[in-house]
Motif scaffolding. Structure first.
Motif, PDB file in Angstrom:
ATOM      1  N   SER A 165      -0.248 -14.124  11.902  1.00  0.00           N
ATOM      2  CA  SER A 165      -0.150 -14.745  13.230  1.00  0.00           C
ATOM      3  C   SER A 165       1.174 -14.402  13.899  1.00  0.00           C
ATOM      4  CB  SER A 165      -0.278 -16.261  13.130  1.00  0.00           C
ATOM      5  OG  SER A 165      -1.586 -16.615  12.746  1.00  0.00           O
ATOM      6  N   ALA A 166       2.232 -14.355  13.115  1.00  0.00           N
ATOM      7  CA  ALA A 166       3.553 -14.045  13.672  1.00  0.00           C
ATOM      8  C   ALA A 166       3.629 -12.599  14.136  1.00  0.00           C
ATOM      9  CB  ALA A 166       4.638 -14.322  12.638  1.00  0.00           C
ATOM     10  N   GLU A 167       3.030 -11.696  13.380  1.00  0.00           N
ATOM     11  CA  GLU A 167       3.072 -10.260  13.694  1.00  0.00           C
ATOM     12  C   GLU A 167       1.701  -9.656  13.413  1.00  0.00           C
ATOM     13  OE1 GLU A 167       5.199  -8.394  15.170  1.00  0.00           O
ATOM     14  OE2 GLU A 167       6.942  -9.700  15.192  1.00  0.00           O
ATOM     15  N   PRO A 168       0.797  -9.679  14.395  1.00  0.00           N
ATOM     16  CA  PRO A 168      -0.572  -9.199  14.176  1.00  0.00           C
ATOM     17  C   PRO A 168      -0.677  -7.744  13.710  1.00  0.00           C
ATOM     18  CG  PRO A 168      -0.450 -10.463  16.198  1.00  0.00           C
ATOM     19  CD  PRO A 168       0.963 -10.285  15.717  1.00  0.00           C
ATOM     20  N   ASP A 169       0.336  -6.922  13.977  1.00  0.00           N
ATOM     21  CA  ASP A 169       0.287  -5.514  13.577  1.00  0.00           C
ATOM     22  C   ASP A 169       0.807  -5.277  12.160  1.00  0.00           C
ATOM     23  OD1 ASP A 169      -0.803  -4.732  16.008  1.00  0.00           O
ATOM     24  OD2 ASP A 169       1.168  -4.429  16.926  1.00  0.00           O
ATOM     25  N   ILE A 170       1.212  -6.319  11.478  1.00  0.00           N
ATOM     26  CA  ILE A 170       1.754  -6.175  10.128  1.00  0.00           C
ATOM     27  C   ILE A 170       0.661  -5.640   9.197  1.00  0.00           C
ATOM     28  CG2 ILE A 170       1.272  -8.445   9.115  1.00  0.00           C
ATOM     29  CD1 ILE A 170       4.406  -8.425   8.463  1.00  0.00           C
ATOM     30  N   VAL A 171       1.070  -4.850   8.214  1.00  0.00           N
ATOM     31  CA  VAL A 171       0.134  -4.232   7.273  1.00  0.00           C
ATOM     32  C   VAL A 171       0.356  -4.842   5.895  1.00  0.00           C
ATOM     33  CG1 VAL A 171      -0.525  -2.078   6.135  1.00  0.00           C
ATOM     34  CG2 VAL A 171       0.087  -2.074   8.572  1.00  0.00           C
ATOM     35  N   GLU A 172      -0.735  -5.319   5.295  1.00  0.00           N
ATOM     36  CA  GLU A 172      -0.670  -5.857   3.943  1.00  0.00           C
ATOM     37  C   GLU A 172      -1.191  -4.818   2.962  1.00  0.00           C
ATOM     38  OE1 GLU A 172      -2.284  -9.502   1.121  1.00  0.00           O
ATOM     39  OE2 GLU A 172      -2.851  -9.474   3.234  1.00  0.00           O
ATOM     40  N   GLU A 173      -0.436  -4.609   1.891  1.00  0.00           N
ATOM     41  CA  GLU A 173      -0.829  -3.695   0.823  1.00  0.00           C
ATOM     42  C   GLU A 173      -0.485  -4.326  -0.512  1.00  0.00           C
ATOM     43  OE1 GLU A 173       0.142   0.711   1.835  1.00  0.00           O
ATOM     44  OE2 GLU A 173       1.818  -0.521   2.539  1.00  0.00           O
ATOM     45  N   ALA A 174      -1.186  -3.909  -1.553  1.00  0.00           N
ATOM     46  CA  ALA A 174      -0.832  -4.305  -2.919  1.00  0.00           C
ATOM     47  C   ALA A 174      -0.016  -3.169  -3.522  1.00  0.00           C
ATOM     48  CB  ALA A 174      -2.066  -4.570  -3.743  1.00  0.00           C
ATOM     49  N   LYS A 175       1.156  -3.479  -4.016  1.00  0.00           N
ATOM     50  CA  LYS A 175       2.034  -2.467  -4.623  1.00  0.00           C
ATOM     51  C   LYS A 175       2.458  -2.935  -6.008  1.00  0.00           C
ATOM     52  CE  LYS A 175       3.819  -0.561  -0.348  1.00  0.00           C
ATOM     53  NZ  LYS A 175       4.990  -0.089   0.365  1.00  0.00           N
ATOM     54  N   TRP A 176       3.029  -2.027  -6.719  1.00  0.00           N
ATOM     55  CA  TRP A 176       3.611  -2.290  -8.038  1.00  0.00           C
ATOM     56  C   TRP A 176       2.577  -2.838  -9.022  1.00  0.00           C
ATOM     57  CZ3 TRP A 176       6.643  -4.902  -3.988  1.00  0.00           C
ATOM     58  CH2 TRP A 176       7.541  -4.039  -3.388  1.00  0.00           C
ATOM     59  N   ARG A 177       1.420  -2.187  -9.071  1.00  0.00           N
ATOM     60  CA  ARG A 177       0.390  -2.553 -10.048  1.00  0.00           C
ATOM     61  C   ARG A 177       0.840  -2.127 -11.435  1.00  0.00           C
ATOM     62  NH1 ARG A 177      -4.762  -3.267  -7.115  1.00  0.00           N
ATOM     63  NH2 ARG A 177      -4.411  -2.580  -4.988  1.00  0.00           N
ATOM     64  N   LYS A 178       0.548  -2.957 -12.423  1.00  0.00           N
ATOM     65  CA  LYS A 178       0.864  -2.636 -13.812  1.00  0.00           C
ATOM     66  C   LYS A 178      -0.095  -3.412 -14.708  1.00  0.00           C
ATOM     67  CE  LYS A 178       4.589  -6.027 -13.715  1.00  0.00           C
ATOM     68  NZ  LYS A 178       6.009  -6.249 -13.829  1.00  0.00           N
ATOM     69  N   PRO A 179      -0.166  -3.065 -15.988  1.00  0.00           N
ATOM     70  CA  PRO A 179      -1.128  -3.740 -16.862  1.00  0.00           C
ATOM     71  C   PRO A 179      -1.008  -5.266 -16.871  1.00  0.00           C
ATOM     72  CG  PRO A 179      -0.265  -1.805 -17.943  1.00  0.00           C
ATOM     73  CD  PRO A 179       0.524  -1.975 -16.663  1.00  0.00           C
ATOM     74  N   SER A 180       0.197  -5.777 -16.783  1.00  0.00           N
ATOM     75  CA  SER A 180       0.370  -7.230 -16.789  1.00  0.00           C
ATOM     76  C   SER A 180       0.072  -7.859 -15.432  1.00  0.00           C
ATOM     77  CB  SER A 180       1.788  -7.592 -17.234  1.00  0.00           C
ATOM     78  OG  SER A 180       2.729  -7.061 -16.319  1.00  0.00           O
ATOM     79  N   ASN A 181      -0.050  -7.037 -14.390  1.00  0.00           N
ATOM     80  CA  ASN A 181      -0.364  -7.526 -13.046  1.00  0.00           C
ATOM     81  C   ASN A 181      -1.235  -6.473 -12.350  1.00  0.00           C
ATOM     82  OD1 ASN A 181      -0.478  -8.847 -10.616  1.00  0.00           O
ATOM     83  ND2 ASN A 181       1.652  -8.520 -10.075  1.00  0.00           N
ATOM     84  N   PRO A 182      -2.501  -6.353 -12.769  1.00  0.00           N
ATOM     85  CA  PRO A 182      -3.350  -5.280 -12.234  1.00  0.00           C
ATOM     86  C   PRO A 182      -3.636  -5.380 -10.740  1.00  0.00           C
ATOM     87  CG  PRO A 182      -4.626  -6.788 -13.600  1.00  0.00           C
ATOM     88  CD  PRO A 182      -3.186  -7.182 -13.744  1.00  0.00           C
ATOM     89  N   ASP A 183      -3.520  -6.574 -10.172  1.00  0.00           N
ATOM     90  CA  ASP A 183      -3.740  -6.723  -8.728  1.00  0.00           C
ATOM     91  C   ASP A 183      -2.523  -6.291  -7.916  1.00  0.00           C
ATOM     92  OD1 ASP A 183      -6.313  -7.683  -9.126  1.00  0.00           O
ATOM     93  OD2 ASP A 183      -5.645  -9.774  -9.202  1.00  0.00           O
TER      94      ASP A 183
END
Length: 113
Positions: free
Chosen positions: A19-37
């Motif tokens: 809502s604050a910044e409608p053009d913001i991009v969300e991505e998932a980064k830094w995936r690893k076995p202990s945090n696959p998401d």
């Protein structure tokens, strides 16, 4: 303490960010076995913040938080870090939505300089 409160907090915070910044991009980064998401990151002309869940809190870390104005004292973690600042939100905390959204906008403005 159930996990549902964290999921609800994450969705609320995600909504504030978008809502604050409608053009913001969300991505998932830094995936690893202990945090696959991976870690949800929000970027607009550079990294704005990350959004992580822990057992007792939801943490929003602002990449350049030390250079942001925070007159209402939303930042409550990593206050002595050289560059970043964070907002830790627990189950019963009340987040100042308007002030949080102002931090998002200020973070984007810093990236756009």
């Amino acid at each position: 303490m159930s996990e549902e409160w964290r999921a609800a907090r994450v969705e609320h915070i995600r909504g504030l960010i978008v809502s604050a910044e409608p053009d913001i991009v969300e991505e998932a980064k830094w995936r690893k076995p202990s945090n696959p998401d991976g870690v949800p990151t929000f970027s607009l002309d550079g990294l704005v913040c990350t959004l992580e869940t822990y057992k007792d809190k939801v943490k929003v870390t602002f990449a350049k938080g030390a250079s942001l104005p925070d007159p209402t004292k939303v930042f409550n973690a990593s206050l002595t870090a050289g560059t970043r600042r964070a907002v830790d939100v627990t189950e019963n905390d009340i987040l100042d939505d308007a002030a949080f959204m102002n931090l998002i906008r200020a973070a984007v403005a810093v990236n756009q300089r």
